[in-house]
Design an enzyme around this catalytic site. Structure first.
Site, short mmCIF file in Angstrom:
data_model
loop_
_atom_site.label_atom_id
_atom_site.label_comp_id
_atom_site.label_asym_id
_atom_site.label_seq_id
_atom_site.Cartn_x
_atom_site.Cartn_y
_atom_site.Cartn_z
N GLU A 39 60.05 9.35 80.19
CA GLU A 39 59.41 8.55 78.90
C GLU A 39 59.74 9.55 77.77
OE1 GLU A 39 55.25 7.88 79.55
OE2 GLU A 39 55.03 6.84 77.49
N ARG A 265 57.66 18.51 92.45
CA ARG A 265 58.06 18.84 91.11
C ARG A 265 58.11 20.49 91.25
NH1 ARG A 265 55.21 15.62 87.89
NH2 ARG A 265 55.39 16.90 86.08
N LYS A 275 53.81 17.74 79.72
CA LYS A 275 54.06 17.41 78.28
C LYS A 275 52.91 17.47 77.46
CE LYS A 275 57.80 14.23 79.26
NZ LYS A 275 57.92 12.60 79.38
P1 ATP Z 1 54.41 12.57 81.81
O1 ATP Z 1 54.28 11.74 83.14
O2 ATP Z 1 53.24 13.32 81.85
O3 ATP Z 1 54.66 11.80 80.69
P2 ATP Z 1 56.60 13.66 83.10
O4 ATP Z 1 56.78 15.13 83.18
O5 ATP Z 1 56.45 13.00 84.49
O6 ATP Z 1 55.40 13.51 82.04
P3 ATP Z 1 58.69 11.76 82.56
O7 ATP Z 1 59.36 11.55 81.18
O8 ATP Z 1 57.87 10.49 83.24
O9 ATP Z 1 57.75 12.84 82.29
O10 ATP Z 1 59.65 12.57 83.69
C1 ATP Z 1 60.91 12.07 83.83
C2 ATP Z 1 61.32 12.29 85.19
O11 ATP Z 1 61.25 13.55 85.46
C3 ATP Z 1 60.36 11.62 86.46
O12 ATP Z 1 61.22 11.02 87.39
C4 ATP Z 1 59.73 12.99 86.90
O13 ATP Z 1 59.11 12.49 88.31
C5 ATP Z 1 60.43 14.11 86.61
N1 ATP Z 1 59.86 15.22 86.34
C6 ATP Z 1 59.17 15.43 85.76
N2 ATP Z 1 58.58 16.64 85.54
C7 ATP Z 1 59.05 17.37 86.63
C8 ATP Z 1 59.12 18.55 87.29
N3 ATP Z 1 58.15 19.70 86.85
N4 ATP Z 1 59.81 18.84 88.26
C9 ATP Z 1 60.55 17.92 88.72
N5 ATP Z 1 60.96 16.82 88.22
C10 ATP Z 1 59.74 16.20 87.19
#
Ligand code: ATP
Ligand code: MG
Length: 755
Positions: A39, A265, A275
């Protein structure tokens, strides 16, 4: 799309196993399509890198594609700046989505059409409950929910209200569109979840076209379907959403049915990765921006000086699994060191200068030839380093009353200056407060560039610069951002109060003049100190350098017993290689990282001070195999406490082997003579006429003499006994005074016997 050539081969994991099985079974016609769906509401971090390496890696390994999709369904938090940063970071990591760049916001029309379809099919309804009421109706994990009083609205009424929602006739929160599933489902996510909500907000791409926006659980799976994704890989928190994912795909009757798989993750010690928290650090000016080198953001890691190769290697090592764990940041640091160790040229710099006056220096500055890759002998490249009567060393390398095993500078003691001369400290000058301000030393002119000083054996080597020539630069010493392993894990303690105030120290340092031509982004190893990169804040000759990482390997601290509840172990696949390294002492790890040698070599060196001082004075890892084998054997068998030569003599010996002058066998003889004090390798070779010969005529003559004297052995060979060839080879080599190249002797002997 394509993956970078040097992507480390990923060990298999449960996701790859599943993809392999699907391909083998011909599912999706054997196609593989993955996606990375961030996102655009913040910068990517190293956790995202794990997901990027996984998704793009799988696509590359199975001949598929990986899409980059902006999951942009929330107008209030998204921004084109974030889109641009995400694209830059994915590219920088080494991945290419090619044509496959998508935006969920491009699907708003299609998503809206499918929502009307759900209503028409009686699978969605407009609900006017307030947010509080809705959560009250939802029930709890142990109790079922209750149906909304609006659940049985007619298709017509629902369609009408949904269209009016779209037209902007309602205020935010006045109503939502909900999927009509099951208020008694044990999975809370299935209790008629909202799929569209009203937001009177400007979207960075669709502007004011929409005032209703689809929710993640509705938009994500359908975007996957529109793009014909086969394997929708996401993190564990979406596990309970999988049932809803499948429901939406089925209920909308879209033709393409993608499947979701979850993995754990990445969490990393000594940092934060959410984030929201990263945004708070940036907006609260706790760091200099999204690319602050202390942040785990990709932009921060890049500015810190870390290469994408190191991040990909780290992601390959941590592996992919379902169990949640926190990876020790030391593993990342270890990968960074390992990567830069092979890449960064070595130069001299002093972070905390102490003046050294060479009292017997009575000439113009000397220009020393210094190799950029002293640890990697065949690699070319060197520069001139000026040496003069006024030098600077690091304060740490001097002690007024040192312990016995301090191999650096002290009153009355000598030390080798890297690439330069051996100096001896004669006088210590102090200011009124008793602080040391200057050392007065003499140099030994016979020791230029590393020649052995008479009678001096166990000399340490330190780094230095010439005071008049050294550049004055800004060095930013970065350390871990937090002082605790798991920020935010202590009840009642604000995670921001756990920031380490010493995570950035700025010093004025002095570096050798060759750095005047260094470009932004160039990396160096400052010998004995760490890896550094020229920062983009550099203006002309006013250099700013970031410390990427110090040389000391923090992984060594894993050896210490630790409180079990506080520190989670790295995930299983990660543990393998570093686990072996746990057995290495801190010193051995530092040696391994400085010289790029094997664990066994590092261990042998760390255990034997004499070997270590020889290596330090040689300064070249190429002598290591000879040191840990031949020299060590001699030291042990003769119980030597010292040898009458230093490492530079071993470099000379190695060069004689490299250029074919000496065979390995002769090199051992020369070593024995060196230990006996017969002089330098070259002197010994000359004196004893040891030079290996490849003169075919001379060797043939020797072979003929041997064959003539051993007619019965020749007869046995000709009768079919191949074994005698070994004996004949040995005799022939001996006949040449041990100087013949054994391989050549073997070849000529066979030819002679056959002919
Ligand atoms: P938020 O949902 O709080 O905005 P997020 O870290 O999940 O933050 P996204 O932009 O939705 O951010 O993440 C994009 C992709 O990266 C998603 O598929 C998510 O599962 C993956 N992702 C995010 N954080 C991690 C992590 N710490 N380890 C592995 N994959 C991650
Ligand atoms: Mg997310």
């Amino acid at each position: 799309m394509s993956a970078p050539i040097e992507t480390p081969p990923a060990a298999s994991d449960f996701i790859r196993d599943k993809v392999r099985a699907d391909v083998a079974a011909g599912k999706y016609g054997g196609r593989v399509a993955t996606r990375f769906p961030p996102e655009p509401n913040g910068y990517l971090h190293i956790g995202h890198a794990k997901s990027i390496c996984l998704n793009f890696g799988i696509a590359a390994e199975f001949g598929g594609v990986c899409h980059l999709r902006m999951d942009d369904t929330n107008p209030t938090t998204e921004d084109p700046e974030y889109v641009a940063s995400i694209q830059r970071d994915v590219k920088w990591l080494g991945f290419d989505w090619g044509e496959n760049m998508f935006f969920a916001s491009d699907y708003y029309d299609a998503l809206y059409e499918l929502a009307e379809k759900l209503i028409t099919l009686g699978r969605a309804y407009v609900c006017d409950l307030t947010e509080e009421q809705m959560s009250e109706y939802r029930g709890t994990i142990s109790e079922p929910g209750r149906d909304s009083p609006f659940r049985e609205r007619s298709v017509e009424e629902n369609l009408d209200r949904f269209r009016r929602m779209r037209k902007g006739e309602f205020k935010e929160g006045e109503c939502v569109l909900r999927a009509k599933i099951d208020m008694a489902s044990p999975n809370m996510k299935m209790r008629d979840p909202p799929i569209y909500r009203i937001k009177h907000a400007h979207h960075y791409r669709t502007g004011d076209t929409w005032c209703i926006y689809p929710l993640y659980d509705y938009a994500h799976c359908l975007s996957d379907s529109f793009e014909r994704i086969t394997h929708s890989i996401c993190t564990m928190e979406f596990e309970s959403a999988r049932e809803l994912y499948d429901w939406v795909v089925e209920a909308t009757e879209v033709p393409w049915v993608p499947k979701q798989t979850e993995f754990a993750r990445l969490n990393l010690s000594y940092t934060v990765m959410s984030k929201r928290k990263l945004l708070e650090l940036v907006e609260g000016k706790h760091v200099s921006g999204w690319d602050d080198p202390r942040l785990p953001t990709i932009a921060g890691l890049r500015r810190r000086g870390i290469r994408p190769e190191a991040i990909r290697e780290f992601c390959a090592r941590i592996g992919v699994a379902k169990n949640l764990s926190t990876v020790d940041v030391a593993l990342l640091e270890h990968c960074i060191r390992e990567d830069l160790n092979a890449e960064a040229p070595r130069v001299l710099a002093v972070l905390d200068p102490l003046k050294v006056t060479i009292t017997n220096w009575d000439r113009e500055p000397d220009e020393l030839d210094a190799a950029y890759w002293p640890h990697d002998i065949p690699r070319e490249g060197s520069r001139k380093v000026p040496f003069s009567g006024e030098l600077l060393i690091d304060r740490e390398d001097f002690m007024e009353s040192p312990p016995k095993d301090f191999h650096r500078l002290a009153p009355g003691r000598a030390v080798r200056l890297r690439h330069g001369y051996v100096i001896t400290c004669n006088e210590v000058i102090k200011d009124a407060a008793g602080a040391v301000t200057e050392l007065r030393c003499t140099y030994d002119p016979e020791t230029r560039g590393g020649a052995a000083p008479a009678g001096q054996k166990k000399l340490g080597t330190i780094h230095w610069v010439s005071a008049a020539h050294a550049l004055d630069v800004e060095v930013r010493l970065y350390d871990r951002l937090f002082s605790v392993e798991q920020p935010g894990s202590t009840e009642g303690v604000d995670w921001k109060s756990e920031l380490d105030p010493q995570s950035l120290t700025v010093v004025r340092a002095r570096v050798e003049p060759s750095l005047a031509s260094a470009k932004v982004g160039e990396r160096f190893q400052f010998e004995r100190l760490g890896f550094f990169i020229v920062d983009e804040d550099t203006r002309g000759r006013a250099l700013v350098l970031n410390r990427v990482i110090a040389l000391k390997d923090g992984y060594a601290k894993l050896q210490k017993p630790k409180e079990p509840e506080k520190r989670a172990r790295p995930q299983a696949p990660a543990a393998e290689k570093p686990a072996a390294e746990k057995a290495l002492s801190r010193e051995a790890l530092a040696l391994k990282s400085t010289y790029g040698i094997t664990d066994d070599e590092a261990r042998a060196l760390a255990n034997e001070p004499l070997l270590l001082s020889l290596l330090e004075s040689a300064g070249r890892s190429e002598v290591v195999p000879f040191l840990v084998n031949e020299v060590l054997r001699e030291i042990r068998s003769k119980e030597l406490a010292s040898v009458p030569f230093d490492g530079t003599a071993l470099v000379e010996l190695q060069l004689l082997v490299n250029d074919g002058t000496l065979s390995n066998k002769l090199a051992k003889d020369v070593l024995a003579a060196m230990i006996a004090g017969e002089g330098s390798p070259r002197e010994i070779v000359d004196k004893r006429g040891l030079k290996q010969t490849t003169d075919e005529g001379a060797i043939l003559a020797a072979i003929e003499r041997v064959l003539a004297a051993n007619a019965d052995a020749v007869a046995r060979y000709r009768a079919g006994n191949q074994n005698v060839i070994g004996a004949l080879t040995g005799l022939s080599i001996k006949e040449t005074g041990g100087r013949a190249n054994p391989k050549l002797v073997g070849e000529l002997l066979r030819k002679k016997l056959a002919g």
